[in-house]
Design a protein around this motif. Structure first.
Motif, PDB file in Angstrom:
ATOM      1  N   ALA A 135     -31.644  -1.184 -21.529  1.00 36.11           N
ATOM      2  CA  ALA A 135     -30.389  -1.513 -22.218  1.00 36.11           C
ATOM      3  C   ALA A 135     -29.533  -2.499 -21.440  1.00 36.11           C
ATOM      4  N   ASP A 136     -29.573  -2.422 -20.110  1.00 35.89           N
ATOM      5  CA  ASP A 136     -28.744  -3.327 -19.306  1.00 35.89           C
ATOM      6  C   ASP A 136     -29.486  -4.594 -18.895  1.00 35.89           C
ATOM      7  N   LEU A 137     -30.747  -4.722 -19.304  1.00 38.04           N
ATOM      8  CA  LEU A 137     -31.551  -5.869 -18.881  1.00 38.04           C
ATOM      9  C   LEU A 137     -31.919  -6.816 -20.022  1.00 38.04           C
ATOM     10  N   VAL A 138     -31.966  -6.292 -21.245  1.00 40.19           N
ATOM     11  CA  VAL A 138     -32.504  -7.089 -22.343  1.00 40.19           C
ATOM     12  C   VAL A 138     -31.646  -8.322 -22.628  1.00 40.19           C
ATOM     13  N   LEU A 139     -30.335  -8.216 -22.449  1.00 38.04           N
ATOM     14  CA  LEU A 139     -29.488  -9.384 -22.704  1.00 38.04           C
ATOM     15  C   LEU A 139     -29.616 -10.417 -21.598  1.00 38.04           C
ATOM     16  N   ALA A 140     -29.924  -9.972 -20.387  1.00 37.66           N
ATOM     17  CA  ALA A 140     -30.207 -10.937 -19.326  1.00 37.66           C
ATOM     18  C   ALA A 140     -31.447 -11.747 -19.691  1.00 37.66           C
ATOM     19  N   GLY A 141     -32.451 -11.095 -20.255  1.00 37.12           N
ATOM     20  CA  GLY A 141     -33.645 -11.811 -20.718  1.00 37.12           C
ATOM     21  C   GLY A 141     -33.335 -12.775 -21.839  1.00 37.12           C
ATOM     22  N   ALA A 142     -32.475 -12.344 -22.771  1.00 36.85           N
ATOM     23  CA  ALA A 142     -32.079 -13.230 -23.867  1.00 36.85           C
ATOM     24  C   ALA A 142     -31.322 -14.437 -23.333  1.00 36.85           C
ATOM     25  N   ALA A 143     -30.489 -14.229 -22.304  1.00 36.16           N
ATOM     26  CA  ALA A 143     -29.720 -15.325 -21.709  1.00 36.16           C
ATOM     27  C   ALA A 143     -30.643 -16.328 -21.016  1.00 36.16           C
ATOM     28  N   ILE A 144     -31.694 -15.839 -20.377  1.00 38.46           N
ATOM     29  CA  ILE A 144     -32.654 -16.739 -19.733  1.00 38.46           C
ATOM     30  C   ILE A 144     -33.349 -17.598 -20.786  1.00 38.46           C
ATOM     31  N   LEU A 145     -33.801 -16.964 -21.860  1.00 40.97           N
ATOM     32  CA  LEU A 145     -34.449 -17.722 -22.929  1.00 40.97           C
ATOM     33  C   LEU A 145     -33.489 -18.729 -23.543  1.00 40.97           C
ATOM     34  N   GLU A 146     -32.240 -18.327 -23.765  1.00 39.05           N
ATOM     35  CA  GLU A 146     -31.230 -19.229 -24.344  1.00 39.05           C
ATOM     36  C   GLU A 146     -30.999 -20.439 -23.451  1.00 39.05           C
ATOM     37  N   ALA A 147     -30.924 -20.231 -22.139  1.00 41.82           N
ATOM     38  CA  ALA A 147     -30.695 -21.349 -21.211  1.00 41.82           C
ATOM     39  C   ALA A 147     -31.852 -22.339 -21.264  1.00 41.82           C
ATOM     40  N   VAL A 148     -33.076 -21.828 -21.351  1.00 35.45           N
ATOM     41  CA  VAL A 148     -34.248 -22.712 -21.424  1.00 35.45           C
ATOM     42  C   VAL A 148     -34.246 -23.469 -22.743  1.00 35.45           C
ATOM     43  N   GLN A 149     -33.894 -22.802 -23.838  1.00 41.79           N
ATOM     44  CA  GLN A 149     -33.869 -23.459 -25.142  1.00 41.79           C
ATOM     45  C   GLN A 149     -32.806 -24.559 -25.196  1.00 41.79           C
ATOM     46  N   ARG A 150     -31.689 -24.352 -24.518  1.00 38.86           N
ATOM     47  CA  ARG A 150     -30.659 -25.389 -24.510  1.00 38.86           C
ATOM     48  C   ARG A 150     -31.111 -26.600 -23.688  1.00 38.86           C
ATOM     49  N   ALA A 151     -31.821 -26.337 -22.605  1.00 41.50           N
ATOM     50  CA  ALA A 151     -32.281 -27.434 -21.757  1.00 41.50           C
ATOM     51  C   ALA A 151     -33.456 -28.179 -22.375  1.00 41.50           C
ATOM     52  N   TRP A 152     -34.299 -27.451 -23.101  1.00 42.33           N
ATOM     53  CA  TRP A 152     -35.496 -28.041 -23.720  1.00 42.33           C
ATOM     54  C   TRP A 152     -35.510 -27.680 -25.200  1.00 42.33           C
ATOM     55  N   PRO A 153     -34.667 -28.351 -26.005  1.00 46.50           N
ATOM     56  CA  PRO A 153     -34.520 -27.958 -27.407  1.00 46.50           C
ATOM     57  C   PRO A 153     -35.820 -28.132 -28.199  1.00 46.50           C
TER      58      PRO A 153
END
Length: 375
Positions: A307-325
């Protein structure tokens, strides 16, 4: 997905590196192979037999151990964390012995937590003496290579480029690949020292302003990955033109997929290989934010351990998607362990082919010299 202590998870019980196998697909006389991965967050084991174009899993184990808990603050593995990991590894050793798995057919590795901790090698030695397991601490480039090998058959053959994202507990491995006449080649790779555990520890969830907190995590990861991304305008244009996609492998990303699908329980056959759009990923992350810690813990695809980790994973994916759309992300419920298995299973075949080629060359040489000496 929540993982049950001491028992194989539903995700792992069917985890394979290629299409589902019917019982007739597997050679029951083939030797067993095992892959053990001790990560920053999880301890996971797969035991499998080779099958046509892949393998069939015969046993598996997965437990959240949080070996890297507190490591970013102290630089050492915590005593309680080591006890959790040691207990899980002991159970793995029992499964390996029960299956009669040969030592030469087992590949056991440890990743970021043991790499980074000053007492990592000491813990590895304790495990060797106590359980008989010979864990090998692998470097980030091997970790990235194995993760790519484990999910190669999820890459769209029509795509000209792909970015494989392996989100771990203590680090995130990124592999930028492009298609050439000779197949896929790695253009660049990097290991960012941020995973779901380390990122969550750096950004504890606040009582209020969850969107600001989430954006702070995204920005932190964005800064980290900007330092290692390839500076190739032509390659970057493939993503901008929709001629590339991403493959995301991690428990956090598969949990995100489960939220997107609205699953009441985790179903690997629906998640592994799923295509998600960038909008799908953002919508799932926003739902997780709105649920809050208690709501996330109640979700069967997440559970209290994540529960306290899944959003950190989502944030990592989001950062990569913003850098490499790019519009498409393919979800992989596979990775390092599958890469270990496939690598081991290919080695005997390679050796056999080499012996056959040597025998053919020897016979050819004998045939060529025989008649000449007779004349």
């Amino acid at each position: 997905m929540p993982e049950t202590k001491g028992a194989p998870s539903k995700r792992d019980s069917r985890s394979q590196s290629s299409r589902p196998r019917r019982s007739g697909d597997s050679n029951r006389e083939a030797p067993l192979y095992g892959a053990l991965d001790l990560g920053t967050n999880n301890c996971r084991l797969l035991i499998a037999r080779p099958a046509r174009d892949g393998f069939r899993v015969v046993d598996s184990f997965s437990r959240i151990v949080r070996l890297g808990e507190g490591l970013s603050r102290t630089g050492r593995l915590d005593d309680h964390a080591m006890e959790r990991a040691y207990e899980a590894l002991s159970l793995c050793a029992e499964r390996i012995a029960r299956r009669g798995l040969k030592a030469e057919n087992l590949s056991a590795v440890a990743t970021q937590a043991c790499r980074a901790a000053s007492n990592g090698p000491e813990f590895i030695e304790r495990v060797r003496k106590g359980t008989g397991l010979n864990l090998r601490i692998i470097d980030p480039i091997e970790e990235a290579r194995l993760s790519v090998a484990g999910c190669l058959n999820l890459i769209d053959p029509e795509s000209e480029a792909v970015l494989v994202i392996d989100v771990g507990g203590g680090s995130t491995e990124l592999s930028w690949m492009r298609r050439t006449d000779e197949g896929l080649e790695t253009l660049a790779w990097m290991s960012a020292p941020l995973g779901v555990v380390t990122l969550a520890e750096r950004h504890p969830e606040p009582q209020g302003s969850p969107h600001n907190w989430y954006e702070a995590m995204v920005a932190d990861v964005g800064d980290a990955i900007a330092k290692g991304a390839p500076n190739d305008l032509l390659y970057h244009s493939l993503y901008q033109q929709g001629r590339a996609h991403m493959v995301g492998t991690s428990g956090a990303i598969t949990s995100l997929a489960g939220i997107h699908l609205g699953l009441r329980r985790y179903q690997r056959d629906l998640v592994d290989g799923l295509w998600m759009t960038r909008t799908d990923c953002e919508a799932a992350a926003n739902r997780l934010i709105s649920l809050g810690p208690v709501g996330r813990a109640a979700e069967n695809c997440i559970g209290p351990d994540r529960a306290d980790l899944v959003l950190a994973g989502a944030a990592i994916l989001e950062a990569v998607q913003r850098a490499w759309p790019c519009e498409r992300v393919r979800v992989a419920d596979r990775g390092l362990r599958e890469g270990l298995l496939l690598t081991m299973m290919s080695e005997p075949n390679r050796a056999t082919r080499k012996r056959r080629r040597r025998r053919r060359r020897s016979r050819g040489a004998a045939n060529a010299t025989g008649p000449a000496s007779a004349t």
